[in-house]
Design an enzyme around this catalytic site. Structure first.
Site, PDB file in Angstrom:
ATOM      1  N   HIS A  97       0.834  -1.208   0.000  1.00 26.12           N
ATOM      2  CA  HIS A  97       0.000   0.000   0.000  1.00 26.12           C
ATOM      3  C   HIS A  97       0.867   1.256   0.000  1.00 26.12           C
ATOM      4  O   HIS A  97       0.558   2.231  -0.700  1.00 26.12           O
ATOM      5  CB  HIS A  97      -0.922   0.010   1.216  1.00 26.12           C
ATOM      6  CG  HIS A  97      -1.823  -1.180   1.302  1.00 26.12           C
ATOM      7  ND1 HIS A  97      -2.567  -1.479   2.424  1.00 26.12           N
ATOM      8  CD2 HIS A  97      -2.101  -2.164   0.395  1.00 26.12           C
ATOM      9  CE1 HIS A  97      -3.266  -2.582   2.206  1.00 26.12           C
ATOM     10  NE2 HIS A  97      -2.987  -3.019   0.986  1.00 26.12           N
ATOM     11  N   HIS A 254      -8.997  -2.480  -5.118  1.00 27.52           N
ATOM     12  CA  HIS A 254      -7.903  -2.738  -4.178  1.00 27.52           C
ATOM     13  C   HIS A 254      -6.888  -3.708  -4.768  1.00 27.52           C
ATOM     14  O   HIS A 254      -5.683  -3.574  -4.518  1.00 27.52           O
ATOM     15  CB  HIS A 254      -8.414  -3.282  -2.847  1.00 27.52           C
ATOM     16  CG  HIS A 254      -7.304  -3.434  -1.851  1.00 27.52           C
ATOM     17  ND1 HIS A 254      -6.777  -2.359  -1.160  1.00 27.52           N
ATOM     18  CD2 HIS A 254      -6.568  -4.509  -1.496  1.00 27.52           C
ATOM     19  CE1 HIS A 254      -5.783  -2.771  -0.407  1.00 27.52           C
ATOM     20  NE2 HIS A 254      -5.626  -4.079  -0.587  1.00 27.52           N
ATOM     21  N   ASP A 258      -2.890  -3.084  -5.031  1.00 29.29           N
ATOM     22  CA  ASP A 258      -1.819  -4.024  -4.678  1.00 29.29           C
ATOM     23  C   ASP A 258      -0.864  -4.249  -5.846  1.00 29.29           C
ATOM     24  O   ASP A 258       0.359  -4.296  -5.673  1.00 29.29           O
ATOM     25  CB  ASP A 258      -2.415  -5.367  -4.265  1.00 29.29           C
ATOM     26  CG  ASP A 258      -2.964  -5.367  -2.848  1.00 29.29           C
ATOM     27  OD1 ASP A 258      -2.673  -4.427  -2.083  1.00 29.29           O
ATOM     28  OD2 ASP A 258      -3.692  -6.322  -2.506  1.00 29.29           O
ATOM     29  N   HIS A 281      -0.011 -11.305  -4.949  1.00 24.67           N
ATOM     30  CA  HIS A 281       1.371 -10.918  -4.687  1.00 24.67           C
ATOM     31  C   HIS A 281       2.378 -11.912  -5.268  1.00 24.67           C
ATOM     32  O   HIS A 281       3.409 -11.511  -5.812  1.00 24.67           O
ATOM     33  CB  HIS A 281       1.594 -10.770  -3.181  1.00 24.67           C
ATOM     34  CG  HIS A 281       0.710  -9.743  -2.558  1.00 24.67           C
ATOM     35  ND1 HIS A 281       0.748  -8.411  -2.909  1.00 24.67           N
ATOM     36  CD2 HIS A 281      -0.262  -9.839  -1.604  1.00 24.67           C
ATOM     37  CE1 HIS A 281      -0.137  -7.740  -2.200  1.00 24.67           C
ATOM     38  NE2 HIS A 281      -0.771  -8.586  -1.414  1.00 24.67           N
TER      39      HIS A 281
END
Length: 326
Positions: A97, A254, A258, A281
């Site tokens: 973030h 969101h 990321d 991720h």
């Protein structure tokens, strides 16, 4: 340090449309809780000189042991967040973030001093970090900014997930999520990052989780600091947050946040078209590794060759809690 006359002379040597590297005008700090560790932590974002890059410094460790470059090749864990580390065992988790905010604000150089193992989650979005940067302002340096330009298609896959990058003169993302949970379901968003898109369309999107997974996550040592103050919590066909959603499709926004944060671990902004399906991720890291292993797929370019409003932002945001100037 260059005086004003030399600074102007330095700039005059470059094309009129060149974009220069940026840092903060002064340092600023915040305090908060780590989303996964549940630990209280203090953090400061400090200006750095040109060509320094973004570097994390664990202040609770010996100086030489706590130095961690914000770079894809220092990613050591991608379970539920992005964690970077070094050979001395120092780690900083949940950096995505903050990295997204630095990317969205066009910050090339900064030192992030932190006295614990995880970046404070704040409200679960990048907006508080954007606010911190705006509080002190942005300083233009004398070295030209450069970007990583995609010149050839590149794709990585993992089961039913993928990221594909294609050549483009600006930065854009098409991202799709597909959850079995009917409340989240399937969402897709296509954005071009110009004229403050990051701040208006992405920065406020919060992280999210499912109530029926909380106990399992905490048994695994995760989400110990999670609450309705810093995450959207989904239960059945509704969310538990009294203030509702900030965007009707906040979940996919969101995930884009990321992705922007993870991709900034390339060490420079990426110019190209990113198409992603159910990426997280781990796949973001895999994409960066594949990109840099394929030297024919990208090249460095000066920002004078591209629109100057890419990754720029404007306006002000509301103050988050626990903000203090140094």
């Amino acid at each position: 340090m260059l005086d004003a006359t030399n600074f102007i002379k330095n700039k005059e040597q470059h094309p009129l449309n060149v974009v220069f590297q940026k840092t903060l005008k002064s340092s600023i700090s915040c305090t908060g809780i780590g989303l996964h560790t549940g630990q209280n932590v203090s953090m400061a974002i400090i200006p750095a000189e040109e060509n320094h890059g973004i570097v994390f410094q664990r202040t609770d460790l010996k100086k030489e042991d706590g130095f961690i470059p914000a770079s894809w090749d220092h990613i050591v864990d991608t379970q539920m967040s992005t964690t970077i580390g070094n050979v001395y065992g120092a780690r900083v988790a949940t950096i995505e973030h903050l990295m997204a905010a630095l990317s969205g604000c066009g910050i090339d150089n900064a030192v992030v001093e932190i006295n614990g193992p995880e970046v404070p989650v704040m409200d679960g979005s990048a907006e508080p970090f954007v606010f911190l940067i705006e509080c002190v302002g942005i300083k233009e340096l004398t070295a030209p900014r450069r970007a990583i330009k995609i010149v050839r298609d590149i794709q990585v896959e993992d089961e039913n997930c993928f990221i594909n990058a294609k050549p483009e003169d600006s930065f854009s993302i098409s991202f799709e999520i597909d959850f079995e949970d009917v409340f989240v379901g399937r969402q897709r968003l296509d954005l071009q990052f110009v004229n403050g898109t990051f701040k208006t369309d992405i920065a406020r999107a919060r992280t999210f989780g499912f109530l029926d997974e909380v106990n399992a996550l905490r048994k695994a040592g995760l989400a110990r600091g999670g609450s309705l103050e810093n995450a959207i919590v989904i239960s059945g066909n509704s969310i538990l947050n009294n203030d509702g959603l900030r965007y009707k499709d906040e979940f996919v926004r969101h995930k884009i946040l990321d992705c922007v944060g993870d991709l900034y671990l390339a060490g420079a902004p990426i110019l190209g078209r990113i198409d992603a399906f159910r990426s997280g991720h781990a796949l973001n890291k895999k994409f960066l590794k594949e990109l840099f292993q394929n030297e024919h797929a990208w090249s460095y370019v000066d920002f004078s060759e591209i629109p100057s409003d890419v990754f720029e932002h404007t306006g002000k945001t509301k103050a988050p809690p626990s903000v203090a100037h140094i």
